[in-house]
Structures are given as C-alpha cells and as structure tokens.
Design a protein around this motif. Structure first.
Motif, mmCIF file in Angstrom:
data_model
loop_
_atom_site.group_PDB
_atom_site.id
_atom_site.type_symbol
_atom_site.label_atom_id
_atom_site.label_comp_id
_atom_site.label_asym_id
_atom_site.label_seq_id
_atom_site.Cartn_x
_atom_site.Cartn_y
_atom_site.Cartn_z
ATOM 1 N N ASP A 27 -2.601 -1.024 -3.019
ATOM 2 C CA ASP A 27 -3.644 -0.113 -2.533
ATOM 3 C C ASP A 27 -3.135 1.321 -2.721
ATOM 4 O O ASP A 27 -2.324 1.784 -1.927
ATOM 5 C CB ASP A 27 -3.883 -0.439 -1.047
ATOM 6 C CG ASP A 27 -5.047 0.307 -0.418
ATOM 7 O OD1 ASP A 27 -5.587 1.237 -1.041
ATOM 8 O OD2 ASP A 27 -5.393 -0.038 0.732
ATOM 9 N N ARG A 28 -3.548 1.987 -3.782
ATOM 10 C CA ARG A 28 -3.121 3.329 -4.226
ATOM 11 C C ARG A 28 -1.711 3.318 -4.827
ATOM 12 O O ARG A 28 -0.844 2.577 -4.403
ATOM 13 C CB ARG A 28 -3.095 4.354 -3.088
ATOM 14 C CG ARG A 28 -4.424 4.637 -2.441
ATOM 15 C CD ARG A 28 -4.214 5.838 -1.512
ATOM 16 N NE ARG A 28 -5.342 6.084 -0.645
ATOM 17 C CZ ARG A 28 -6.442 6.729 -1.025
ATOM 18 N NH1 ARG A 28 -6.553 7.180 -2.259
ATOM 19 N NH2 ARG A 28 -7.417 6.925 -0.172
ATOM 20 N N ARG A 67 0.836 -1.196 0.000
ATOM 21 C CA ARG A 67 0.000 0.000 0.000
ATOM 22 C C ARG A 67 0.866 1.239 0.000
ATOM 23 O O ARG A 67 1.957 1.259 0.550
ATOM 24 C CB ARG A 67 -0.970 -0.002 1.185
ATOM 25 C CG ARG A 67 -0.317 0.092 2.554
ATOM 26 C CD ARG A 67 -1.375 0.144 3.645
ATOM 27 N NE ARG A 67 -2.372 1.155 3.373
ATOM 28 C CZ ARG A 67 -3.649 1.049 3.711
ATOM 29 N NH1 ARG A 67 -4.074 -0.013 4.347
ATOM 30 N NH2 ARG A 67 -4.494 2.022 3.435
ATOM 31 N N PHE A 68 0.341 2.268 -0.672
ATOM 32 C CA PHE A 68 1.001 3.578 -0.648
ATOM 33 C C PHE A 68 0.026 4.610 -0.125
ATOM 34 O O PHE A 68 -1.140 4.589 -0.503
ATOM 35 C CB PHE A 68 1.479 3.958 -2.055
ATOM 36 C CG PHE A 68 2.644 3.125 -2.513
ATOM 37 C CD1 PHE A 68 3.879 3.246 -1.892
ATOM 38 C CD2 PHE A 68 2.492 2.194 -3.530
ATOM 39 C CE1 PHE A 68 4.964 2.465 -2.298
ATOM 40 C CE2 PHE A 68 3.565 1.415 -3.940
ATOM 41 C CZ PHE A 68 4.795 1.552 -3.329
ATOM 42 N N PRO A 69 0.463 5.543 0.733
ATOM 43 C CA PRO A 69 1.821 5.604 1.251
ATOM 44 C C PRO A 69 2.145 4.415 2.153
ATOM 45 O O PRO A 69 1.276 3.936 2.857
ATOM 46 C CB PRO A 69 1.833 6.912 2.068
ATOM 47 C CG PRO A 69 0.398 7.142 2.447
ATOM 48 C CD PRO A 69 -0.404 6.592 1.318
HETATM 49 NA NA NA Z 1 -2.624 4.056 1.049
#
Ligand code: NA
Ligand code: DGP
Ligand code: NA
Length: 213
Positions: free
Chosen positions: A99-100, A44-46
């Motif tokens: 995720d993003r 996931r990002f961030p």
């Molecule tokens: Na995120």
C-alpha cells in the motif's frame, strides 16, 4: 547443500490519491491470493511502527514540524529500512502487496513548491523494482463524494490535485509496469481487475530476477 528450486514472490504495489480504495483493495488481494494457495502478505508505507516511522507519523498528524527535504529523506529511509525484510520474503516465495511505495514519495514531495521530480527520485534509486504498480484512478469529484478529508497533513483537495498531476507524470515512465485501474467501479469490480493483473505478474515474476528502481 543443494539449493531448493524456489520461485520468488512478486512485488505488487497499489498507488493512487487518497480515498481511491488502496487499503481495502490490498487486503482483498492478499485474501484472494491466499485462497488460491499463493503465499502473500500486505505491507504499507509509511510503516509507522519503526523509529523512523514514528517521526513520520508525528509529522503527518501535525504533532511535529520537519523541514521538507528532511521529511522526504525520512520517508525514503523508511522504505530502505524494510528492504532486507522485503527481499527475504520475496525470496521465500511470498508475494508482497504494498500500500504505497516510492511513487507516493515522489508525487507527494514534488507537489510541494521547489522540488523537481528528479531530486525527489534520487533517494529511492536502487529500491526493489515492483513487478507491477497499479494506479487506482478516481477523479477528484468522485473522491469528494466518498466523504470528508481527514485532519492529517496533505489532506486538502488542492494538494491532492497537485499530487494527482505528479502521478500522471510518473506514469509516463515506461521502465515501470504501470496499470491504470478504474477505481470508480464497485469494490468487487476493482478487485477483479486487480486480481487479474496480479495473477499474470505472479507467474511472470517467477522466471525473472527482481529489478531495481
Ligand atoms: Na501508507
Ligand atoms: P497513508 O498512511 O496511506 O494515509 O499515507 C500517509 C500520508 O503520507 C498520505 O497523505 C500520503 C503521504 N505519503 C506517503 N508516502 C510518502 C512519501 O514518501 N513522501 C511524502 N512526502 N508523503 C508520503
Ligand atoms: Na491518509
């Protein structure tokens, strides 16, 4: 030593406005792929666990202030610092469910006054190109029914609306393999759509080199 015949994993990204169900769906997709015998991991990002990620996290929690260009570059740097890990896993045949990604980066910063899409995209240029980006589409009224916003930065309906418009502009880019998912279905319905698109792309990715944004 002869190279092993190996098939790379696919880079699959879920994007969407807050409360569209991205995190739930990422987890369900990884589970489903693993159950089908396909190696898969979630990212996931961030990624708030790194030194840069901790700066971002403090900013999102409003425990610190950062100048807008600066925080944009930190979000991008947070993606870049994970690239070696991402490439290694993909080469090992692991499909990454993310995720993003850079699209959130561009949509969230360009929703602020004074930022062009073009400027916002530059720092992410050259990042690994996702094989598939699924946008979980949910209208703001339905999102509101899913409960209150949290207390983090960006979590207001006016800002989320601006972000949604920026995503709509980004989805016109035909060099990206966008799929729009109807996120107002129940969790299993959304999952079925996501799994179908993902299985398709995992097969195709095995015969194609990883691209660059
Ligand atoms: Na995120
Ligand atoms: P999440 O952990 O998924 O809730 O994401 C944290 C928040 O940060 C969310 O409001 C979306 C926003 N965000 C994610 N990536 C970026 C980025 O690259 N740039 C900016 N400005 N915001 C981002
Ligand atoms: Na959030």
């Amino acid at each position: 030593m002869a190279a092993m015949a190996s098939k790379r994993g696919a880079l699959i990204v879920l994007e969407g406005v807050d409360r569209a169900g991205k995190t739930t769906q990422c987890k369900k997709l990884v589970q489903a792929l693993l159950q089908s015998g396909l190696p898969a991991e979630m990212m996931r990002f961030p990624d708030r666990s790194t030194t840069i990620g901790q700066l971002i996290s403090a900013y999102l929690e409003k425990k610190s202030e950062l100048e807008d260009h600066t925080v944009h570059l930190l979000f991008s740097a947070n993606r870049w610092e994970l690239v070696p890990v991402m490439k290694k896993k993909l080469e090992q045949g692991i499909t990454l469910v993310v995720d993003r990604y850079a699209f959130s980066g561009v949509a969230f910063t360009s929703a602020k006054p004074g930022f062009s899409l073009d400027w916002c995209m530059k720092p992410d240029t050259g990042l690994p190109q996702p094989d598939l980006v699924m946008f979980l589409q949910l209208n703001p009224d339905e999102a509101a029914l899913r409960g209150q916003f949290g207390a983090e930065r960006y979590e207001t309906s006016a800002f989320q609306k601006a972000v949604q418009e920026k995503f709509e502009q980004l989805m016109k880019d035909q060099t990206v393999n966008w799929k729009i998912i109807n996120a107002s279905q129940n969790i299993e319905g959304v999952h079925d759509d996501i799994r179908t698109h993902s299985l398709n792309v995992i097969n195709k990715a095995q015969t194609m080199p990883l691209g660059e944004l």
